[in-house]
Scaffold this active site. Structure first.
Site, PDB file in Angstrom:
ATOM      1  N   THR A 125       5.260   6.697   1.728  1.00 11.84           N
ATOM      2  CA  THR A 125       4.950   8.127   1.826  1.00 11.84           C
ATOM      3  C   THR A 125       6.023   8.851   2.622  1.00 11.84           C
ATOM      4  O   THR A 125       6.471   9.940   2.242  1.00 11.84           O
ATOM      5  CB  THR A 125       3.572   8.329   2.471  1.00 11.84           C
ATOM      6  OG1 THR A 125       2.569   7.831   1.590  1.00 11.84           O
ATOM      7  CG2 THR A 125       3.307   9.796   2.754  1.00 11.84           C
ATOM      8  N   GLN A 147       5.131   1.478  -7.656  1.00 11.34           N
ATOM      9  CA  GLN A 147       4.337   0.518  -8.417  1.00 11.34           C
ATOM     10  C   GLN A 147       5.170  -0.416  -9.280  1.00 11.34           C
ATOM     11  O   GLN A 147       4.715  -1.506  -9.624  1.00 11.34           O
ATOM     12  CB  GLN A 147       3.330   1.265  -9.311  1.00 11.34           C
ATOM     13  CG  GLN A 147       2.215   1.949  -8.551  1.00 11.34           C
ATOM     14  CD  GLN A 147       1.304   0.969  -7.833  1.00 11.34           C
ATOM     15  OE1 GLN A 147       1.180  -0.193  -8.217  1.00 11.34           O
ATOM     16  NE2 GLN A 147       0.661   1.430  -6.773  1.00 11.34           N
ATOM     17  N   ALA A 149       7.067  -1.329   0.443  1.00 15.38           N
ATOM     18  CA  ALA A 149       7.107  -2.789   0.441  1.00 15.38           C
ATOM     19  C   ALA A 149       5.754  -3.443   0.218  1.00 15.38           C
ATOM     20  O   ALA A 149       5.661  -4.495  -0.419  1.00 15.38           O
ATOM     21  CB  ALA A 149       7.710  -3.287   1.760  1.00 15.38           C
ATOM     22  N   HIS A 150       4.680  -2.852   0.740  1.00 15.72           N
ATOM     23  CA  HIS A 150       3.387  -3.533   0.618  1.00 15.72           C
ATOM     24  C   HIS A 150       2.833  -3.508  -0.794  1.00 15.72           C
ATOM     25  O   HIS A 150       1.843  -4.171  -1.087  1.00 15.72           O
ATOM     26  CB  HIS A 150       2.373  -2.954   1.615  1.00 15.72           C
ATOM     27  CG  HIS A 150       1.874  -1.591   1.271  1.00 15.72           C
ATOM     28  ND1 HIS A 150       0.649  -1.385   0.690  1.00 15.72           N
ATOM     29  CD2 HIS A 150       2.420  -0.372   1.443  1.00 15.72           C
ATOM     30  CE1 HIS A 150       0.462  -0.087   0.519  1.00 15.72           C
ATOM     31  NE2 HIS A 150       1.523   0.546   0.977  1.00 15.72           N
ATOM     32  N   CYS A 188     -16.873   9.935  -6.657  1.00 12.12           N
ATOM     33  CA  CYS A 188     -17.845   9.469  -5.664  1.00 12.12           C
ATOM     34  C   CYS A 188     -17.271   8.383  -4.763  1.00 12.12           C
ATOM     35  O   CYS A 188     -17.904   7.991  -3.788  1.00 12.12           O
ATOM     36  CB  CYS A 188     -19.098   8.952  -6.370  1.00 12.12           C
ATOM     37  SG  CYS A 188     -18.749   7.702  -7.602  1.00 12.12           S
TER      38      CYS A 188
END
Length: 460
Positions: A70, A177, A195-196, A320
Site C-alpha cells: 500500500t 497478485q 511481499a506477503h 456483510c
C-alpha cells in the site's frame, strides 16, 4: 485446517523463513556505514535488490523497498502526479483497482484534481481501447492492476501500456497478485508489489520507477532508497522477500499448472453440486490459484463462519463481511451477484485432497445457511391470481430481499410484476443478478418514499 486465502496473505515460504533467520545475524547494522558490519548489511541489501529487480524486469537502481504494498502504491501515485504536475492533475484507473489505488484517487480529487474510472465487463476486465479513450491531454498518470485481487481476472496490461506510451502517459501497474507467478508484460512505467502476497514476510513492498519517468517524492525524504522510502531498511525482511520471490518464481510454472487444475475442478463442480451459484471472473485469462463464486439466498458472513467451523479459511467480497457494509466495489463494477460470495485462493502446496474435502463440505454448508434464512427450495407453482405484488424488505439486508422476491415470483402470472422495496445497497446489484440467473426480466429501479423500488417481471 485448510487455508484457502493466499490472495490476502500467503503462508511464509520456507526459503523466506531460512533467509529471515540467517539475515537476523548478518543484516542488523546500518547499510550506509563503511565499517565491516555496515558493509555486510549493505551487501545483503544490494543482493536482495538485484534479485528483486531481476524478477520484476527492471534495473536494480530503479527499484526501492517500502514498508508495504500500500505504501508503494501511495508513493508511486503521489510521486508520479507531482513529477508531472505541469501536464495536469488527472488520473485514469480501472473500476476494479485495489483500494489503495482508489484511496489515492480520492485524495487527488480532494486536493482539487480529478480521476476517471474505466468500467469493466462482466468478467472484470477492462477494454484496452476504452482505457485508451479515457486518457486526456491533462492525464498525468494511468493505473491498471496486472490481475484482480478478488476474482483473479488478468488485465490487458501490454495493450494498455502501448496506448499509454502513444499518449505520453506513464502507466503504474499494481502487480501484487501476479508477480509471484511471473513477470509483468513490458511497457509499464511504474510497478508496485507486496511481499506477503507471494510468501515473503509482511511489511515489505516493492516500488519500481523506470528511468526517464518524471517522479518527485512527496513529504520529507532522506538519503535512503533513492529518497523514495525514507527510514532505516528492514534488511532481514527485505532479504527474505527477495529470496522467497526468487524461490516461488522457480516453482511457478509447475505449481501454476497443478493449482490451475484444482481451480478448474472447483469452477466446474461448485455449480453442479450447489444450486443457484454464479462463478465469476474470466474462465481463461485468470490467476491460476484463485476462483470466486456467489451463492443466491446466502448471507456471506454466516457462510464464511460455517466454513471456518468446518476448517476452511476463505474470503469474501460480500457486503456483510466488510467493515463498510457496502458491496465489494469489484463485484459491483462487474455487475455480478455480490451476496454469498466466496473467494478461494489456494496457496502453494495445496493438496488435491483438501479441495476434495472442500467440495464435499460446501453443499451441506450452503444448504444449512439457506435453510436458516428461509430461502425457497424450489420455484413455487403459478396460481390463478393476476395481480402484481409488492414485497416490503425495507430495513432488511441482502440476501433477504432476494429471498423474499424468490418466494413470491411464482405467485404472479407470467407477464406480471413483483416490486421489491429495499434500502440495502446490495439489492441494487443482487436483484438484477438474480433475474439473469433465473430467467426473469429486471424492469428497473423506481423512486420510493424510503429506499428504492426494484421491479421484476415474471417471464417463466
Amino acid at each position: 485446517m485448510s487455508y484457502f486465502d493466499a490472495a490476502s496473505s500467503a503462508p511464509l515460504h520456507p526459503v523466506a523463513r531460512q533467509a529471515l533467520l540467517a539475515s537476523l545475524d548478518e543484516g542488523w547494522a546500518d547499510p550506509a556505514r563503511l565499517y565491516r558490519e555496515g558493509r555486510r548489511a549493505g551487501m545483503l541489501l544490494g543482493a536482495a535488490r538485484e534479485a528483486a529487480a531481476e524478477a520484476v524486469g527492471c534495473r536494480p537502481d530503479e527499484l526501492v523497498f517500502t514498508s508495504s504494498g500500500t505504501r508503494a502504491v501511495h508513493t508511486a501515485v503521489s510521486g508520479a502526479l507531482s513529477g508531472r504536475r505541469r501536464v495536469g492533475r488527472h488520473l485514469v484507473l480501472s473500476a476494479v483497482e485495489h483500494s489503495s489505488v482508489l484511496h489515492a484517487a480520492a485524495a487527488l480529487e480532494a486536493a482539487g484534481g480529478s480521476f476517471t474510472e474505466v468500467p469493466v465487463d462482466r468478467t472484470g476486465a477492462v477494454d484496452a481501447s476504452g482505457f485508451g479513450r479515457a486518457l486526456r491531454a491533462d492525464t498525468a498518470l494511468a493505473c491498471l492492476q496486472s490481475a484482480n485481487h478478488e476474482v483473479g481476472t488478468e488485465q490487458p496490461v501490454a495493450a494498455v501500456a502501448e496506448l499509454c506510451a502513444a499518449a505520453g502517459v506513464p502507466l503504474l501497474v499494481d502487480a501484487a497478485q501476479s508477480l509471484g507467478w511471473g513477470p509483468v508484460p513490458g511497457g509499464w512505467s511504474l510497478l508496485t508489489a507486496s511481499a506477503h502476497k507471494w510468501g515473503g514476510p509482511a511489511g515489505v513492498g516493492l516500488l519500481a520507477v523506470r528511468k526517464g519517468v518524471r517522479f518527485a517524492p512527496q513529504g520529507p525524504v532522506d538519503e535512503r532508497e533513492s529518497g523514495r522510502a525514507p527510514g532505516f531498511e528492514n534488511i532481514p525482511a527485505v532479504v527474505a522477500a527477495a529470496a522467497s520471490l526468487r524461490a516461488v518464481r522457480a516453482e511457478a510454472e509447475a505449481e501454476a499448472a497443478r493449482l490451475r487444475a484444482l481451480v478448474d475442478r472447483i469452477r466446474a463442480e461448485v455449480p453442479r453440486l450447489v444450486p443457484d451459484v454464479e462463478v465469476v471472473g474470466d474462465p481463461e485469462r485468470r490467476l491460476p490459484h484463485l476462483v470466486t463464486f456467489s451463492c443466491l439466498y446466502v448471507d456471506g458472513e454466516t457462510l464464511l463462519h460455517e466454513l471456518d467451523r468446518a476448517d476452511f479459511s476463505v474470503s469474501s467480497g460480500s457486503s456483510c463481511t466488510s467493515s463498510t457494509l457496502t458491496p465489494s466495489h469489484v463485484l459491483k463494477a462487474m455487475g455480478v451477484l455480490t451476496e454469498g460470495n466466496v473467494r478461494v485462493s489456494l496457496p502453494t502446496g495445496t493438496a488435491a485432497a483438501e479441495v476434495d474435502r472442500f467440495l464435499e463440505v460446501l453443499p451441506g454448508v450452503v444448504a444449512e445457511v439457506r435453510l436458516r434464512l428461509g430461502a425457497p427450495a424450489a420455484p413455487a407453482p403459478s396460481p390463478a391470481a393476476s395481480a402484481s405484488l409488492v414485497v416490503d424488505s425495507l430495513g432488511r439486508r441482502c440476501p433477504v430481499p432476494v429471498i423474499e422476491l424468490a418466494k413470491v415470483i411464482g405467485e404472479v402470472p407470467v407477464g406480471a410484476t413483483v416490486t421489491v422495496l429495499a434500502d440495502d445497497e446490495a439489492a441494487r446489484l443482487d436483484i438484477p443478478a438474480w433475474c439473469e440467473m433465473r430467467g426473469q426480466e429486471y424492469v428497473g429501479e423506481e423512486p420510493a418514499d424510503r429506499g428504492s423500488a426494484y421491479v421484476v417481471r415474471r417471464l417463466t
